[in-house]
Scaffold this motif. Structure first.
Motif, PDB file in Angstrom:
ATOM      1  N   PRO A 348      -2.121  -0.463   9.727  1.00 51.27           N
ATOM      2  CA  PRO A 348      -3.153   0.320   9.042  1.00 51.27           C
ATOM      3  C   PRO A 348      -2.773   1.778   8.830  1.00 51.27           C
ATOM      4  O   PRO A 348      -3.297   2.425   7.914  1.00 51.27           O
ATOM      5  N   ILE A 349      -1.861   2.297   9.650  1.00 56.16           N
ATOM      6  CA  ILE A 349      -1.481   3.705   9.546  1.00 56.16           C
ATOM      7  C   ILE A 349      -0.280   3.888   8.628  1.00 56.16           C
ATOM      8  O   ILE A 349      -0.275   4.760   7.738  1.00 56.16           O
ATOM      9  N   PHE A 350       0.757   3.049   8.815  1.00 59.59           N
ATOM     10  CA  PHE A 350       2.009   3.267   8.102  1.00 59.59           C
ATOM     11  C   PHE A 350       2.049   2.655   6.708  1.00 59.59           C
ATOM     12  O   PHE A 350       2.745   3.164   5.829  1.00 59.59           O
ATOM     13  N   LEU A 351       1.332   1.548   6.492  1.00 59.31           N
ATOM     14  CA  LEU A 351       1.411   0.887   5.183  1.00 59.31           C
ATOM     15  C   LEU A 351       0.938   1.800   4.049  1.00 59.31           C
ATOM     16  O   LEU A 351       1.631   1.912   3.024  1.00 59.31           O
ATOM     17  N   PRO A 352      -0.219   2.489   4.181  1.00 63.19           N
ATOM     18  CA  PRO A 352      -0.611   3.383   3.086  1.00 63.19           C
ATOM     19  C   PRO A 352       0.410   4.491   2.825  1.00 63.19           C
ATOM     20  O   PRO A 352       0.616   4.899   1.670  1.00 63.19           O
ATOM     21  N   ILE A 353       1.054   4.972   3.882  1.00 63.46           N
ATOM     22  CA  ILE A 353       2.065   6.019   3.703  1.00 63.46           C
ATOM     23  C   ILE A 353       3.266   5.467   2.951  1.00 63.46           C
ATOM     24  O   ILE A 353       3.799   6.112   2.036  1.00 63.46           O
ATOM     25  N   ALA A 354       3.723   4.266   3.325  1.00 63.86           N
ATOM     26  CA  ALA A 354       4.866   3.654   2.641  1.00 63.86           C
ATOM     27  C   ALA A 354       4.564   3.426   1.167  1.00 63.86           C
ATOM     28  O   ALA A 354       5.416   3.678   0.299  1.00 63.86           O
ATOM     29  N   VAL A 355       3.348   2.963   0.869  1.00 65.86           N
ATOM     30  CA  VAL A 355       2.964   2.760  -0.539  1.00 65.86           C
ATOM     31  C   VAL A 355       2.924   4.098  -1.269  1.00 65.86           C
ATOM     32  O   VAL A 355       3.364   4.212  -2.425  1.00 65.86           O
ATOM     33  N   GLU A 356       2.409   5.119  -0.596  1.00 68.26           N
ATOM     34  CA  GLU A 356       2.371   6.464  -1.188  1.00 68.26           C
ATOM     35  C   GLU A 356       3.785   6.963  -1.502  1.00 68.26           C
ATOM     36  O   GLU A 356       4.003   7.667  -2.501  1.00 68.26           O
ATOM     37  N   LEU A 357       4.759   6.570  -0.683  1.00 62.59           N
ATOM     38  CA  LEU A 357       6.151   6.973  -0.908  1.00 62.59           C
ATOM     39  C   LEU A 357       6.832   6.151  -2.000  1.00 62.59           C
ATOM     40  O   LEU A 357       7.976   6.418  -2.355  1.00 62.59           O
ATOM     41  N   GLY A 358       6.146   5.136  -2.500  1.00 60.72           N
ATOM     42  CA  GLY A 358       6.703   4.329  -3.579  1.00 60.72           C
ATOM     43  C   GLY A 358       7.321   3.015  -3.141  1.00 60.72           C
ATOM     44  O   GLY A 358       7.956   2.333  -3.954  1.00 60.72           O
ATOM     45  N   TYR A 359       7.156   2.638  -1.875  1.00 64.10           N
ATOM     46  CA  TYR A 359       7.719   1.382  -1.385  1.00 64.10           C
ATOM     47  C   TYR A 359       6.734   0.237  -1.599  1.00 64.10           C
ATOM     48  O   TYR A 359       5.518   0.412  -1.517  1.00 64.10           O
ATOM     49  N   SER A 360       7.274  -0.932  -1.860  1.00 68.10           N
ATOM     50  CA  SER A 360       6.460  -2.124  -2.047  1.00 68.10           C
ATOM     51  C   SER A 360       5.861  -2.569  -0.714  1.00 68.10           C
ATOM     52  O   SER A 360       6.545  -2.544   0.310  1.00 68.10           O
ATOM     53  N   PRO A 361       4.599  -3.007  -0.705  1.00 71.26           N
ATOM     54  CA  PRO A 361       4.032  -3.562   0.538  1.00 71.26           C
ATOM     55  C   PRO A 361       4.807  -4.785   1.041  1.00 71.26           C
ATOM     56  O   PRO A 361       4.881  -5.016   2.246  1.00 71.26           O
ATOM     57  N   ILE A 362       5.385  -5.558   0.113  1.00 73.52           N
ATOM     58  CA  ILE A 362       6.197  -6.715   0.513  1.00 73.52           C
ATOM     59  C   ILE A 362       7.433  -6.237   1.272  1.00 73.52           C
ATOM     60  O   ILE A 362       7.778  -6.765   2.335  1.00 73.52           O
ATOM     61  N   TRP A 363       8.099  -5.224   0.731  1.00 71.86           N
ATOM     62  CA  TRP A 363       9.265  -4.662   1.423  1.00 71.86           C
ATOM     63  C   TRP A 363       8.852  -4.120   2.785  1.00 71.86           C
ATOM     64  O   TRP A 363       9.558  -4.337   3.785  1.00 71.86           O
ATOM     65  N   PHE A 364       7.715  -3.443   2.845  1.00 67.88           N
ATOM     66  CA  PHE A 364       7.288  -2.854   4.111  1.00 67.88           C
ATOM     67  C   PHE A 364       7.043  -3.936   5.153  1.00 67.88           C
ATOM     68  O   PHE A 364       7.332  -3.741   6.340  1.00 67.88           O
ATOM     69  N   GLY A 365       6.508  -5.087   4.733  1.00 64.99           N
ATOM     70  CA  GLY A 365       6.282  -6.178   5.670  1.00 64.99           C
ATOM     71  C   GLY A 365       7.575  -6.658   6.316  1.00 64.99           C
ATOM     72  O   GLY A 365       7.630  -6.929   7.517  1.00 64.99           O
ATOM     73  N   ILE A 366       8.644  -6.758   5.499  1.00 62.78           N
ATOM     74  CA  ILE A 366       9.945  -7.170   6.048  1.00 62.78           C
ATOM     75  C   ILE A 366      10.514  -6.080   6.944  1.00 62.78           C
ATOM     76  O   ILE A 366      11.024  -6.358   8.042  1.00 62.78           O
TER      77      ILE A 366
END
Length: 434
Positions: A348-366
């Motif tokens: 819940p904390i890092f996923l919105p930041i990663a998306v804000e940085l332009g990373y795909s949520p799918i990539w972030f999951g891996i």
């Protein structure tokens, strides 16, 4: 007291609860409910908790979890627990470090039906470790290879960790499975390269075993053809769009039942044990998911994710640098949190930041699952290490952790590769459609 400060106190309270042994789901739900009660009102928090619990249990997509668990337990009942290692050992056991290479291959194969790191290391380890010790492998090296190889169970589909992430992050489980295949196979390759390098410079770590003839190799291969066909059909059908995730899991259960019939393992006790084990595990995970969604709702209300995103923007740091910092923080937290707790706390904390940085949520999951896997083997927690030590109590923990070091180096290089080349994760979902 500001909402952001309440959020930070909630995170600190959760870490304390987890450190003193409170179950993950209970800790997440307790902190989430209490935090929502403080921020909105006790009545609204109770209503929110009831709605989340009802909606979670009723989610059609969540049916994929117990179905894949049942498929795995039925495959165990059919006797698939040590076959993958046996086959790999027949093909590469005659090489330096061959049985260690076979253990990695066995973990990758078994991970494709278990979906669990701990189940993989326990099952393959109980079959492979005695064989390696009989072949005079250095005990710490053998145990380290198995502990590292076991982490493959968390990434290779059908991964329980990715299913949980997909539900929490509301992402396609099919795309997550497709995205995990290349990182999972390349992770196994990195481990094999590490074994090859170590045994080249120190042959005594993994002596050669007797060569097995092609006839015996093909006989062994025949024992896992049915399991391989099941995995390819289920995961392949999911990736190319034949099935939805829940349909794929349902087909997998039916195919696993057929496997039990073909292997002569279809009886009341085996099926009953498989169903009972599935219900125990699924019930525990349902509680964890409900708690995680409650905690995520609390974090969302506090606005911490927005504050951290703004902080990252104000730093004007490159996205890669921000992700590297995130990876270091995940590895630090992984020193004292188990993998599932780490994922549920940080998503819940890092996923919105990663998306804000332009990373795909799918990539972030891996990326998150890969960082979580490293926590399974690095000290002081290293749950996989303790599982191996439980199998071979005469091998000191220190020796196993020393044996893990080269595999940790391979892990760090592999995680860096995933960060540097996101296409490694995103290419397959883009061509299969997830």
């Amino acid at each position: 007291m500001t909402p952001e400060l309440i959020g930070l106190l909630g995170i600190a309270a959760l870490l304390v609860l987890l450190a003193i042994g409170v179950p993950i789901g209970v800790g997440l739900a307790g902190v989430g409910l209490l935090g929502l009660a403080v921020l909105i009102s006790p009545e609204a928090a109770v209503i929110k908790g009831g709605v989340i619990a009802f909606e979670t249990v009723m989610k059609y997509e969540l049916g994929v979890l117990p179905l894949f668990l049942l498929m795995a337990h039925l495959c165990f009942a059919a006797g698939a627990s040590r076959d993958f290692f046996d086959v790999a050992a027949r093909f590469v056991g005659h090489r330096r470090g061959g049985l260690a290479l076979a253990s990695i291959a066995g973990c990758a194969g078994f991970g494709a039906i278990s979906g669990s790191s701990l189940a993989t290391v326990a099952t393959v380890g109980s079959a492979a470790l005695p064989e390696m010790r009989r072949a005079n492998y250095q005990p710490g090296f053998a145990a380290g290879a198995l502990a590292a190889g076991g982490t493959l169970g968390s990434l290779i589909p059908p991964s329980g960790a990715l299913i949980v992430f997909g539900i929490i992050a509301e992402q396609s489980i099919g795309k997550l499975f497709a995205a995990a295949i290349i990182p999972g196979l390349s992770q196994a390759l990195f481990y094999m390269v590490a074994i090859g390098i170590m045994c080249y410079f120190r042959p005594a770590l993994g002596p050669k075993s007797a060569r097995v003839g092609w006839r015996d190799r093909l006989i062994g291969l025949g024992r896992i053809i049915d399991i391989l066909l099941l995995v390819v059909f289920v995961i392949g059908g999911l990736m190319i769009g034949w099935f939805t995730p829940t349909e794929a899991a349902s087909v997998g259960v039916v195919a696993a039942l057929g496997l039990c019939v073909l292997r002569g393992a279809f009886n009341r006790r085996a099926i009953g044990d498989a169903v009972a084990s599935t219900l125990r595990t699924a019930g525990m995970i349902y509680v964890v998911i409900i708690g995680a969604i409650l905690f995520a709702s609390f974090i969302s209300v506090t606005g911490i994710a927005d504050v951290m995103s703004q902080w990252v923007r104000d730093m004007h740091a490159s996205p890669v640098l921000a992700i590297v910092f995130m990876a270091l923080l995940l590895l630090l937290l992984g020193s004292f949190l188990d993998g599932l707790a780490l994922m549920l706390l940080t998503t819940p904390i890092f996923l919105p930041i990663a998306v804000e940085l332009g990373y795909s949520p799918i990539w972030f999951g891996i990326f998150l699952t890969r960082a979580m896997e490293i926590g399974f083997v690095h000290p002081p927690l290293g749950l996989n290490v303790y599982v191996i030590q439980g199998i071979a109590k005469d091998i000191p923990l220190g020796a196993i952790f020393r044996g893990i070091v080269p595999f940790l180096v391979a892990d760090f290089f592999h995680l860096a590769l995933i960060i540097a080349v996101p296409a490694l994760t995103l290419w397959l979902p883009s061509v299969t459609g997830g």
